[in-house]
Design a protein around this motif. Sequence first.
Motif, PDB file in Angstrom:
ATOM      1  N   LYS A   1     -39.253   2.569 -34.667  1.00 38.56           N
ATOM      2  CA  LYS A   1     -38.940   3.640 -33.731  1.00 38.56           C
ATOM      3  C   LYS A   1     -37.800   3.235 -32.790  1.00 38.56           C
ATOM      4  O   LYS A   1     -37.195   4.088 -32.147  1.00 38.56           O
ATOM      5  N   LEU A   2     -37.559   1.924 -32.724  1.00 43.70           N
ATOM      6  CA  LEU A   2     -36.543   1.375 -31.828  1.00 43.70           C
ATOM      7  C   LEU A   2     -35.908   0.180 -32.525  1.00 43.70           C
ATOM      8  O   LEU A   2     -36.609  -0.623 -33.149  1.00 43.70           O
ATOM      9  N   MET A   3     -34.580   0.064 -32.437  1.00 39.38           N
ATOM     10  CA  MET A   3     -33.873  -1.094 -32.977  1.00 39.38           C
ATOM     11  C   MET A   3     -33.268  -1.902 -31.833  1.00 39.38           C
ATOM     12  O   MET A   3     -32.641  -1.345 -30.919  1.00 39.38           O
ATOM     13  N   LEU A   4     -33.443  -3.223 -31.910  1.00 40.02           N
ATOM     14  CA  LEU A   4     -32.848  -4.150 -30.961  1.00 40.02           C
ATOM     15  C   LEU A   4     -31.858  -5.032 -31.713  1.00 40.02           C
ATOM     16  O   LEU A   4     -32.184  -5.564 -32.780  1.00 40.02           O
ATOM     17  N   TYR A   5     -30.669  -5.201 -31.161  1.00 43.50           N
ATOM     18  CA  TYR A   5     -29.643  -6.043 -31.777  1.00 43.50           C
ATOM     19  C   TYR A   5     -29.221  -7.115 -30.779  1.00 43.50           C
ATOM     20  O   TYR A   5     -28.766  -6.787 -29.681  1.00 43.50           O
TER      21      TYR A   5
ATOM     22  N   ALA B   1     -25.591   7.417 -34.725  1.00 46.62           N
ATOM     23  CA  ALA B   1     -25.234   8.825 -34.934  1.00 46.62           C
ATOM     24  C   ALA B   1     -26.360   9.596 -35.601  1.00 46.62           C
ATOM     25  O   ALA B   1     -26.516  10.807 -35.378  1.00 46.62           O
ATOM     26  N   ASP B   2     -27.171   8.892 -36.399  1.00 39.08           N
ATOM     27  CA  ASP B   2     -28.319   9.518 -37.068  1.00 39.08           C
ATOM     28  C   ASP B   2     -29.522   9.672 -36.144  1.00 39.08           C
ATOM     29  O   ASP B   2     -30.550  10.208 -36.556  1.00 39.08           O
ATOM     30  N   GLY B   3     -29.416   9.162 -34.892  1.00 38.35           N
ATOM     31  CA  GLY B   3     -30.484   9.355 -33.921  1.00 38.35           C
ATOM     32  C   GLY B   3     -31.421   8.186 -33.730  1.00 38.35           C
ATOM     33  O   GLY B   3     -32.445   8.314 -33.046  1.00 38.35           O
ATOM     34  N   MET B   4     -31.094   7.014 -34.309  1.00 37.26           N
ATOM     35  CA  MET B   4     -31.930   5.840 -34.102  1.00 37.26           C
ATOM     36  C   MET B   4     -31.797   5.357 -32.658  1.00 37.26           C
ATOM     37  O   MET B   4     -30.694   5.113 -32.174  1.00 37.26           O
ATOM     38  N   THR B   5     -32.896   5.237 -31.959  1.00 38.87           N
ATOM     39  CA  THR B   5     -32.891   4.697 -30.607  1.00 38.87           C
ATOM     40  C   THR B   5     -32.614   3.201 -30.691  1.00 38.87           C
ATOM     41  O   THR B   5     -33.233   2.493 -31.493  1.00 38.87           O
ATOM     42  N   SER B   6     -31.674   2.709 -29.896  1.00 40.27           N
ATOM     43  CA  SER B   6     -31.329   1.290 -30.020  1.00 40.27           C
ATOM     44  C   SER B   6     -30.858   0.711 -28.695  1.00 40.27           C
ATOM     45  O   SER B   6     -30.324   1.419 -27.832  1.00 40.27           O
ATOM     46  N   VAL B   7     -31.096  -0.600 -28.571  1.00 37.75           N
ATOM     47  CA  VAL B   7     -30.580  -1.382 -27.453  1.00 37.75           C
ATOM     48  C   VAL B   7     -29.855  -2.575 -28.059  1.00 37.75           C
ATOM     49  O   VAL B   7     -30.424  -3.292 -28.889  1.00 37.75           O
ATOM     50  N   CYS B   8     -28.614  -2.777 -27.655  1.00 42.96           N
ATOM     51  CA  CYS B   8     -27.761  -3.776 -28.309  1.00 42.96           C
ATOM     52  C   CYS B   8     -27.079  -4.660 -27.278  1.00 42.96           C
ATOM     53  O   CYS B   8     -26.457  -4.169 -26.343  1.00 42.96           O
ATOM     54  N   VAL B   9     -27.198  -5.973 -27.480  1.00 43.63           N
ATOM     55  CA  VAL B   9     -26.405  -6.946 -26.733  1.00 43.63           C
ATOM     56  C   VAL B   9     -25.159  -7.235 -27.563  1.00 43.63           C
ATOM     57  O   VAL B   9     -25.260  -7.634 -28.726  1.00 43.63           O
ATOM     58  N   THR B  10     -23.987  -7.022 -26.987  1.00 37.59           N
ATOM     59  CA  THR B  10     -22.754  -7.248 -27.750  1.00 37.59           C
ATOM     60  C   THR B  10     -21.585  -7.467 -26.806  1.00 37.59           C
ATOM     61  O   THR B  10     -21.608  -7.061 -25.639  1.00 37.59           O
ATOM     62  N   HIS B  11     -20.560  -8.151 -27.328  1.00 35.52           N
ATOM     63  CA  HIS B  11     -19.279  -8.261 -26.627  1.00 35.52           C
ATOM     64  C   HIS B  11     -18.239  -7.339 -27.250  1.00 35.52           C
ATOM     65  O   HIS B  11     -17.068  -7.367 -26.843  1.00 35.52           O
TER      66      HIS B  11
END
Length: 246
Positions: A161-165, A189-199
């Motif tokens: 239900k949630l993706m973490l990167y 864009a497909d509606g996946m809820t996500s939280v991402c750590v990135t530079h």
Amino acid sequence: MTGSAFLEVNGVNKYFGSLHVLKDCSFSVTKGQTVVLIGPSGSGKSTLLRCLNLLEPPSAGSIAFEGREITGDLRNAHKLRAQIGMVFQNFELFQHLNAVENIMLAPMKVLGYSRLDAHDLAVDLLHKVHIPDRADHLPDELSGGQQQRVAIARALAMKPKLMLYDEPTSALDPEMIREVLDVMTELSADGMTSVCVTHEMGFARRAADRIIFMERGSIIENATSEVFFSGEASDRAKQFLNQILH
């Protein structure tokens, strides 16, 4: 914060011994949002991300997922992680299994899929991450970008239900970064809820609904992507952007 938040983080603190790594962090994520955590190295971004699925239990504060407090029930953390996919910096694929077998494993062992159904799911997901022709390849036969896309497919196989990167492109050569970010952008864009750590600021500008800027364990800024990149960010955030973009 709203009571309808899909994920709600309230006053989270984290200590490692006497080291105060997270300081009263609060934010919320609504269903379908992509939130990007940015900030200098050592600011606590990855630790905060790991708190969201209790890989690092908070020392204080609370986290609610789908309206249910999760920080007080560490015994059921494995059930929570079945609903929250996580993609790490270093792929963490099983080296003795090929791409399709890496993806099949969790659906069979955790979700009770038959081998045939798990195989069909894995093949579908390899199409989704644009490497269907790599199904029979072992990890050491894949490029870094291909390995990370297998890792994303493996996380998706649990129907999260949630993706973490956690900095998913930091171990990749520059030419491989875009192929991974493109897949992540498509999922958002497909509606996946996500939280991402990135530079990767290009990804943040393109895919993020909200940007959270952290420094020294604190959330300094929480703004929409439009506001953050429009020049209305705080002076400290502008300074960070200038350093990372030039």
